[in-house]
Enzyme design. Structure first.
Site, mmCIF file in Angstrom:
data_model
loop_
_atom_site.group_PDB
_atom_site.id
_atom_site.type_symbol
_atom_site.label_atom_id
_atom_site.label_comp_id
_atom_site.label_asym_id
_atom_site.label_seq_id
_atom_site.Cartn_x
_atom_site.Cartn_y
_atom_site.Cartn_z
ATOM 1 N N LYS A 37 0.829 -1.215 0.000
ATOM 2 C CA LYS A 37 0.000 0.000 0.000
ATOM 3 C C LYS A 37 0.859 1.258 0.000
ATOM 4 C CE LYS A 37 -3.697 -2.484 2.284
ATOM 5 N NZ LYS A 37 -4.326 -2.921 1.045
ATOM 6 N N GLU A 45 0.721 -1.179 7.330
ATOM 7 C CA GLU A 45 1.455 -2.377 6.913
ATOM 8 C C GLU A 45 2.892 -2.382 7.434
ATOM 9 O OE1 GLU A 45 -0.796 -3.828 2.859
ATOM 10 O OE2 GLU A 45 1.012 -2.621 2.610
ATOM 11 N N THR A 62 -14.092 6.080 0.889
ATOM 12 C CA THR A 62 -14.200 5.648 -0.505
ATOM 13 C C THR A 62 -15.217 4.510 -0.584
ATOM 14 O OG1 THR A 62 -12.352 4.093 -0.278
ATOM 15 C CG2 THR A 62 -11.815 6.321 -1.017
ATOM 16 N N LEU A 63 -16.010 4.535 -1.669
ATOM 17 C CA LEU A 63 -17.138 3.603 -1.782
ATOM 18 C C LEU A 63 -17.062 2.753 -3.037
ATOM 19 C CD1 LEU A 63 -19.809 6.317 -0.848
ATOM 20 C CD2 LEU A 63 -18.811 4.617 0.701
ATOM 21 N N GLY A 107 -7.590 1.864 -4.163
ATOM 22 C CA GLY A 107 -7.640 2.758 -3.001
ATOM 23 C C GLY A 107 -6.332 3.513 -2.828
ATOM 24 N N ASP A 108 -5.220 2.849 -3.123
ATOM 25 C CA ASP A 108 -3.908 3.506 -3.000
ATOM 26 C C ASP A 108 -3.756 4.603 -4.050
ATOM 27 O OD1 ASP A 108 -3.350 1.610 -1.049
ATOM 28 O OD2 ASP A 108 -2.506 0.203 -2.509
ATOM 29 N N GLY A 128 -2.749 -5.536 -11.952
ATOM 30 C CA GLY A 128 -1.624 -5.198 -11.082
ATOM 31 C C GLY A 128 -1.940 -4.030 -10.167
ATOM 32 N N SER A 169 -0.514 -0.409 -12.375
ATOM 33 C CA SER A 169 -1.752 0.136 -12.933
ATOM 34 C C SER A 169 -2.020 1.566 -12.469
ATOM 35 C CB SER A 169 -2.928 -0.765 -12.561
ATOM 36 O OG SER A 169 -3.105 -0.788 -11.167
HETATM 37 O O1 RIB Z 1 -3.645 -2.098 -1.654
HETATM 38 C C1 RIB Z 1 -3.123 -3.089 -2.482
HETATM 39 C C2 RIB Z 1 -1.880 -3.678 -1.876
HETATM 40 O O2 RIB Z 1 -2.217 -4.352 -0.688
HETATM 41 C C3 RIB Z 1 -1.196 -4.696 -2.737
HETATM 42 O O3 RIB Z 1 -0.264 -4.122 -3.613
HETATM 43 C C4 RIB Z 1 -0.588 -5.656 -1.731
HETATM 44 O O4 RIB Z 1 0.796 -5.628 -1.691
HETATM 45 C C5 RIB Z 1 -1.202 -5.275 -0.381
HETATM 46 O O5 RIB Z 1 -0.317 -4.637 0.423
#
Ligand code: RIB
Length: 296
Positions: A39, A136, A211-212, A242-243, A278, A282
């Site tokens: 993330k 994370e 986010t929805l 989301g990222d 991906g 992406s």
């Molecule tokens: O948010 C997606 C990410 O969550 C992935 O790339 C994976 O590595 C996890 O951390």
């Protein structure tokens, strides 16, 4: 003002499956690819591709050098990335036919980050700078407390949601970005308007963004509350959407865009992300997102 993203790096092992594997089932996948992810990594790339400088701090281990090279290639500052004596984090990701995913995460080096690493990194940043966090890496609570003590504006996407998140001093955040499931978990409410209300009551000085997915996103700040719709796209893989949204939102706000314009740009970027396979691969570049925004 600088953006420091203290976040994860992962190697994503992505398996295309007809459905998520069930307990006791052995399921052949129809495709397998390795992508860059995590993330934190995805969000740094999104910020950089949106055109805003970002420093990515974190840890990787053996086999993770190509992730660092990829950040460098997108002009992300990697001076605060440390090499740890444990393996690079990785994810096992199932992507089903509808583009939805199920992820198993091995934290590896992401959870080998030390307080000393955090202290030495934060020493280079000060009041007004942004500290972006996800859930994370090690010591998220320490990062929030130390960042706040230095006057940094802390933006957190507390994903993946777990019991640790609920014990974090989230009231110290400048901005909280959550998806619907995380918002439900945090607030105990099932309806979006109630989730937003609870977030506003609980964190009155924090901007909350929910986010929805295909339903768009909601912004709540002390000044305003509004919703932006999502773009309609053919979904290939939702991983990293989301990222992408979080990175583009932050970058756009730092570029001086008004909240609603920034939310619309972030939504457009996320739509492009889900139309491709991906995670990091992406994340669209700024030029593509402009085209997508005009195409609405
Ligand atoms: O948010 C997606 C990410 O969550 C992935 O790339 C994976 O590595 C996890 O951390």
């Amino acid at each position: 003002m600088a953006i420091l993203n203290f976040g994860s790096l992962c190697i994503d092992n992505v398996y295309r499956v007809p459905h998520f594997v069930r307990p006791g089932e052995t399921l052949p996948s129809t495709d397998y690819q390795v992508f860059a992810g995590g993330k934190g990594f995805n969000q740094s790339l999104a910020i950089a591709r949106a055109g805003t400088p970002v420093v990515h701090a974190g840890a990787y281990g053996a086999g993770g050098e190509w992730l660092v090279d990829m950040l460098r290639a997108d002009n992300v500052d990697v001076a605060h990335l440390h090499r740890a004596g444990v393996p690079t984090g990785h994810a096992v990701i199932q992507v089903a036919e509808d583009g939805g995913n199920a992820i198993v995460l091995f934290p590896g080096a992401n959870r080998a980050i030390t307080r000393e690493h955090i202290d030495s990194t934060l020493a280079g940043f000060g009041a007004g700078d942004i500290l972006l966090l996800q859930n994370e890496i090690s010591h998220p609570g320490y990062l929030i407390e130390q960042g706040a003590a230095r006057g940094l504006r802390i933006v957190m996407n507390p994903a993946p949601m777990d019991t640790v998140v609920k014990a974090l001093p989230l009231h110290l955040l400048h901005m909280l970005v959550v998806n619907e499931v995380e918002a439900e978990d945090l607030t105990g409410r099932q309806y979006v308007d109630e989730m937003v209300q609870v977030l506003g009551e609980r964190y009155p000085d924090t901007i909350s963004v929910v986010t929805l997915g295909a339903g768009g996103a909601v912004w709540l700040s002390p000044a305003e509350c509004f919703h932006v719709p999502a773009h309609k796209v053919d979904v290939v893989d939702t991983t990293g959407a989301g990222d992408t949204f979080t990175g583009y939102l932050l970058a756009s706000l730092e570029q001086g865009m008004a909240p609603e314009a920034a939310m619309r740009r972030a939504t457009a970027a996320a739509a492009l992300c889900v139309s491709r396979a991906g995670a990091a691969d992406s994340v669209p570049r700024a030029g593509e997102v402009t085209v997508a925004s005009h195409a609405r």
